[in-house]
Every structure is written in C-alpha cells, then in structure tokens.
Design a protein around this motif. Structure first.
Motif, PDB file in Angstrom:
ATOM      1  N   ASP A 107       0.401  -1.089   0.117  1.00  0.00           N
ATOM      2  CA  ASP A 107       0.097   0.292  -0.100  1.00  0.00           C
ATOM      3  C   ASP A 107       0.514   1.087  -0.391  1.00  0.00           C
ATOM      4  O   ASP A 107       0.705   2.286  -0.559  1.00  0.00           O
ATOM      5  CB  ASP A 107      -0.971   0.014   0.765  1.00  0.00           C
ATOM      6  CG  ASP A 107      -2.786  -0.684   1.006  1.00  0.00           C
ATOM      7  OD1 ASP A 107      -2.183  -0.601   0.228  1.00  0.00           O
ATOM      8  OD2 ASP A 107      -3.192  -0.251   2.089  1.00  0.00           O
ATOM      9  N   HIS A 108       2.115   1.103   0.685  1.00  0.00           N
ATOM     10  CA  HIS A 108       2.954   2.228   1.115  1.00  0.00           C
ATOM     11  C   HIS A 108       3.773   2.315  -0.641  1.00  0.00           C
ATOM     12  O   HIS A 108       3.135   4.086  -1.049  1.00  0.00           O
ATOM     13  CB  HIS A 108       3.562   2.195   2.249  1.00  0.00           C
ATOM     14  CG  HIS A 108       5.212   2.767   1.444  1.00  0.00           C
ATOM     15  ND1 HIS A 108       5.020   4.252   2.406  1.00  0.00           N
ATOM     16  CD2 HIS A 108       6.064   2.591   1.522  1.00  0.00           C
ATOM     17  CE1 HIS A 108       6.047   5.155   1.833  1.00  0.00           C
ATOM     18  NE2 HIS A 108       7.515   4.008   1.859  1.00  0.00           N
ATOM     19  N   ILE A 109       3.690   1.624  -0.860  1.00  0.00           N
ATOM     20  CA  ILE A 109       4.894   2.083  -2.769  1.00  0.00           C
ATOM     21  C   ILE A 109       3.199   2.492  -3.113  1.00  0.00           C
ATOM     22  O   ILE A 109       3.602   3.401  -4.351  1.00  0.00           O
ATOM     23  CB  ILE A 109       4.972   0.729  -2.962  1.00  0.00           C
ATOM     24  CG1 ILE A 109       6.065  -0.159  -2.444  1.00  0.00           C
ATOM     25  CG2 ILE A 109       5.709   0.376  -4.456  1.00  0.00           C
ATOM     26  CD1 ILE A 109       7.200  -0.860  -2.526  1.00  0.00           C
ATOM     27  N   LYS A 110       2.048   2.048  -3.426  1.00  0.00           N
ATOM     28  CA  LYS A 110       1.289   2.432  -3.802  1.00  0.00           C
ATOM     29  C   LYS A 110       0.727   3.588  -4.184  1.00  0.00           C
ATOM     30  O   LYS A 110       0.566   4.133  -5.000  1.00  0.00           O
ATOM     31  CB  LYS A 110      -0.330   1.463  -4.190  1.00  0.00           C
ATOM     32  CG  LYS A 110      -0.522   0.204  -5.459  1.00  0.00           C
ATOM     33  CD  LYS A 110      -1.958  -0.282  -5.767  1.00  0.00           C
ATOM     34  CE  LYS A 110      -1.471  -1.380  -5.295  1.00  0.00           C
ATOM     35  NZ  LYS A 110      -2.678  -2.757  -4.986  1.00  0.00           N
ATOM     36  N   ARG A 111       0.562   4.043  -2.735  1.00  0.00           N
ATOM     37  CA  ARG A 111      -0.052   5.609  -2.141  1.00  0.00           C
ATOM     38  C   ARG A 111       0.839   6.063  -2.101  1.00  0.00           C
ATOM     39  O   ARG A 111       0.258   7.474  -2.648  1.00  0.00           O
ATOM     40  CB  ARG A 111      -1.415   4.913  -1.943  1.00  0.00           C
ATOM     41  CG  ARG A 111      -2.027   4.256  -2.232  1.00  0.00           C
ATOM     42  CD  ARG A 111      -3.115   4.283  -1.410  1.00  0.00           C
ATOM     43  NE  ARG A 111      -4.569   3.598  -2.040  1.00  0.00           N
ATOM     44  CZ  ARG A 111      -4.820   2.261  -1.235  1.00  0.00           C
ATOM     45  NH1 ARG A 111      -4.234   1.535  -0.283  1.00  0.00           N
ATOM     46  NH2 ARG A 111      -5.709   1.907  -2.180  1.00  0.00           N
ATOM     47  N   ASP A 112       1.759   6.463  -1.187  1.00  0.00           N
ATOM     48  CA  ASP A 112       2.078   7.522  -0.566  1.00  0.00           C
ATOM     49  C   ASP A 112       4.004   7.368  -1.291  1.00  0.00           C
ATOM     50  O   ASP A 112       4.632   8.693  -0.668  1.00  0.00           O
ATOM     51  CB  ASP A 112       2.651   6.785   1.112  1.00  0.00           C
ATOM     52  CG  ASP A 112       1.045   6.836   1.471  1.00  0.00           C
ATOM     53  OD1 ASP A 112       0.379   6.869   0.959  1.00  0.00           O
ATOM     54  OD2 ASP A 112       0.624   5.993   1.772  1.00  0.00           O
ATOM     55  N   CYS A 113       4.820   6.039  -1.187  1.00  0.00           N
ATOM     56  CA  CYS A 113       6.539   6.272  -1.556  1.00  0.00           C
ATOM     57  C   CYS A 113       6.470   7.669  -2.591  1.00  0.00           C
ATOM     58  O   CYS A 113       5.724   7.481  -3.199  1.00  0.00           O
ATOM     59  CB  CYS A 113       6.449   5.114  -1.890  1.00  0.00           C
ATOM     60  SG  CYS A 113       8.587   5.580  -2.190  1.00  0.00           S
TER      61      CYS A 113
END
Ligand SMILES: [Zn+2]
Ligand SMILES: [Zn+2]
Ligand SMILES: [Zn+2]
Ligand SMILES: [Zn+2]
Ligand SMILES: [Zn+2]
Ligand SMILES: [Zn+2]
Ligand SMILES: [Zn+2]
Length: 398
Positions: A204-210
């Motif tokens: 999720d972090h890579i998809k949305r925030d990273c």
C-alpha cells in the motif's frame, strides 16, 4: 553377616577412584579402600573374604569362585558383608569432584557416602542436559541451566514479537520472521531512512505514498510518457508542461466551436422531426376513429347474429315436437293394422277348416277328385293363394 549369594548389587552406585578424590584428612593406614578387582573405591556393598580378610565390592567378589588375593577356594573362601567397613569408608571427609581451587568451582565438602547425591542433585558444576525437546546443547552446567532455558535455549517456547504466533525461539526467529505479516520492514525503495512499515502494509505504501515510486505524469492522457518519482511530479508538470494550459484552452475552444455547430445541425433535425411527428399524430388519431367505428359495427353484428341463432333454435325445437307427434300417430296406425291382420288370419283359418271338411266328404266319392284336392292343397300351402283355389273349385263345379 551374609554369604556371597545374598549380596545385592546397587545399579546406581558411583564408580570413584581414590586418585580422583580429594580427602580432607589422610586415610588411616589400616583402611584399604581400593577393590583389587575393579580398582575403584569400595562403596557398593563392601564385603570381606574369610580366607585372608581382604575387602572387595559386593558385586565384584560375587562373580568369582576363588579369592583374587590368596587364591583360596572351597570352604576356605567365604564372603561376608562388612557394615563396619562400609561405615568407616562412607564417613571419610572429602571435597566435591568439581572443586578445582578457583572461585568458579564447587566448594562443597562432606562425607564420602553423600558425594553421589550431591553430584546428582545439587552440585552446580555438573553437566546436565537441557529439558527442552530438540535442544542438544552440550557442556551445560547446572548453575547455567535456568538462564539457558529462560534466555538462550533455541528450543524455548517463544511468541512472535509482532503477532500472536507461538513456536520455539529458533522457528519464530529463523522462519516465521521471514513471513510474519506484521514484521517491520524498510521500504524497498529506501524512501525514509530507518523508518519501517509492517510487512503487510508495504505494498500500500508503494502504491499510494512512497515519494520515490515512479508515477504516471498528470498529462499522460495528452501523450506525456515520462514517469517521474511521486515527489517530483509537480516539478515535472510545471517545468515540462508550462504552456500546456494555454494549448488545452485553444483545443477546448476549437472543440466547443465544433460542438456548437453540431448543436445547430441537431436543432434543424429536431424541427424536421417535430413536423414529422405532427403528421404521424394526425394519422394515428384517424386510425383510432376508424377502429372505434369498426368496434361499433362489430357489436351490432354480434347482436343480430345472436337474434338469428335464437330464432333457429326455436324453429328446431318446434320441428322436433311435430316429429314426435307424427311418430306417435304412425305407431297407433301400425297397431290398428296389426289387429286387423290378426282377424283376417282367423277368418282364413276357419274357412280352411270348412274346406278341408268339404273335401273329405267329396274324397269319399271320387279318388280323382281327391288327387285334385291334394294338388290344390299343396298349391295353397305353398302359395297361400285363395283366389286360385276358388278358381279350381269353380272349374270342378262347372
Ligand atoms: Zn570392585
Ligand atoms: Zn584370600
Ligand atoms: Zn559440587
Ligand atoms: Zn536448551
Ligand atoms: Zn509474527
Ligand atoms: Zn517508500
Ligand atoms: Zn509529463
């Protein structure tokens, strides 16, 4: 005193050699504590040979038939348990075998008879096995056992520090931590140094925030194929697509002009369709009127048809009645005819009998006549023709 057959063997007896033991005081000169058979200190059922007075371990001397010391056999060689000797040997003061003159050794001392129990139960410097199943730790001292079991044993029960999974410390740390969904892991793009995420949130972090993840340009729909890092997207857009808004405005103006033209054309079409619809509506109302008229006609036709059907039914009933009456009249006539026929037959029968009597009278006088009468009777019988018979009679009379 007991004979050598009665001596008991203690299987847990400790094998101790005199040279391994540190005695507190010197051993009395008259006390020979070594068994000349097994060379160990005589602690297990000490026994004395009757021949030369030598002492041996009970189990050792029980296996031989001659004295190992003086070679005596037979009645001269008898063995007796010596409890006095046992008490003297057992009460010799000794230090623990694990005492090697340093702080890191056992300072126990006591009677020789208690040495084995001390080593088995309480000596902190004796090697012991780890009680956890599967742990093969060697060289583990009793004094270190508690700490080993609690802190260091790889097979100790252990709960995952991030979820509720439980197994041995070895399994949890070597296998489970590689798959634990809540295990903290760093972003694979290394976006924030030292910061960790639960393993199941990293996607999720890579998809949305990273901020380091490459993303599609905001204007990809206008053909930009570059993929700047998420944190560089705004800079990319303001730098690469500075004039894009004016271009887009121009494009939009052009498009809106096209749409307005299209709208005008549509309005003309609409006008045309409205006229057509007026015509169609008119036709529909005409057709509706016709349908109403036809429905009325249909109703009238139905009424007259019903009327005719009723008339026909009445006529049929009337004819039926008349036919019944005629049938009854014919039946009556037939009955009348039947009765008159019966009467006629009776008259004929009477006449025939009279005739027969007459013929009989005549026969007596004339044979020829008899033949004629017989013939006449036959003819009558077969033809029932009365008139023919009368003619014959008439001929005869004439
Ligand atoms: Zn022995
Ligand atoms: Zn002997
Ligand atoms: Zn000890
Ligand atoms: Zn262990
Ligand atoms: Zn876990
Ligand atoms: Zn990241
Ligand atoms: Zn772009």
């Amino acid at each position: 005193m007991a004979s050598n057959e009665e001596l008991q063997t203690d299987p847990t007896a400790l094998t101790l050699y005199k040279d391994d033991i540190e005695f507190k005081k010197e051993i009395p000169k008259d006390l020979n504590i070594d068994c000349s058979i097994c060379l160990a200190v005589i602690l297990d059922s000490p026994s004395q040979a009757s021949c030369c007075g030598q002492h041996f371990c009970g189990p050792c001397i029980g296996k031989v038939n001659a004295c190992p010391q003086c070679r005596a056999v037979g009645d001269k060689f008898k063995v007796f348990k010596d409890t006095d000797f046992e008490r003297r040997v057992g009460s010799l003061e000794v230090y623990c075998l694990m005492n090697w003159d340093s702080d890191d050794s056992c300072d126990w001392s006591g009677e020789l008879r208690h040495l084995q129990r001390h080593l088995d139960d309480s000596c902190p410097y004796v090697e012991v096995p780890c009680p956890n199943h599967g742990c093969n730790k060697s060289g583990l001292l009793r004094c270190d056992l508690k700490e080993h079991v609690k802190k260091y044993c790889p097979m100790r029960p252990y709960k995952c520090r991030h979820c509720d999974f439980r197994d041995t410390h070895k399994f949890v740390t070597e296998i489970h931590y590689d798959i634990c969904p809540l295990f903290p892991v760093c972003c694979p793009l290394n976006c924030s140094k030292g910061k960790t995420f639960p393993r199941n949130e990293i996607e999720d972090h890579i998809k949305r925030d990273c901020p380091l993840q490459p993303v599609e340009c905001t204007y990809s729909w206008l053909g930009c194929e570059e993929k700047p890092a998420r944190r560089d997207l705004n800079r990319h857009c303001s730098k690469q697509h500075k004039y894009i808004l004016s271009d887009v405005c121009k494009e939009l103006c052009h498009e809106s002009q096209k749409m307005a033209d299209g709208l005008n054309a549509n309005e003309t079409h609409l006008e045309h369709y409205k006229t057509e619809q007026g015509r169609v509506d008119e036709k529909v109302s005409q057709l509706e009127k016709k349908v109403t008229l036809l429905e009325q006609q249909l109703k009238t036709n139905e009424k007259s048809h019903n009327e005719r059907t009723r008339h026909l039914e009445q006529a049929v009933t009337e004819m039926n009645r008349e036919l019944q009456q005629k049938i009854r009249a014919l039946d009556r006539e037939r009955a009348n005819l039947q009765s008159s026929c019966n009467k006629l037959e009776l008259v004929l029968l009477v006449m025939f009998i009279v005739l027969v009597i007459l013929v009989l009278v005549i026969v007596l006088s004339n044979v020829f006549l008899l033949l004629i009468i017989v013939v006449a009777c036959f003819i009558y019988y077969y033809h029932k023709d009365l008139i023919f018979l009368l003619i014959l009679l008439h001929i005869y009379n004439s």
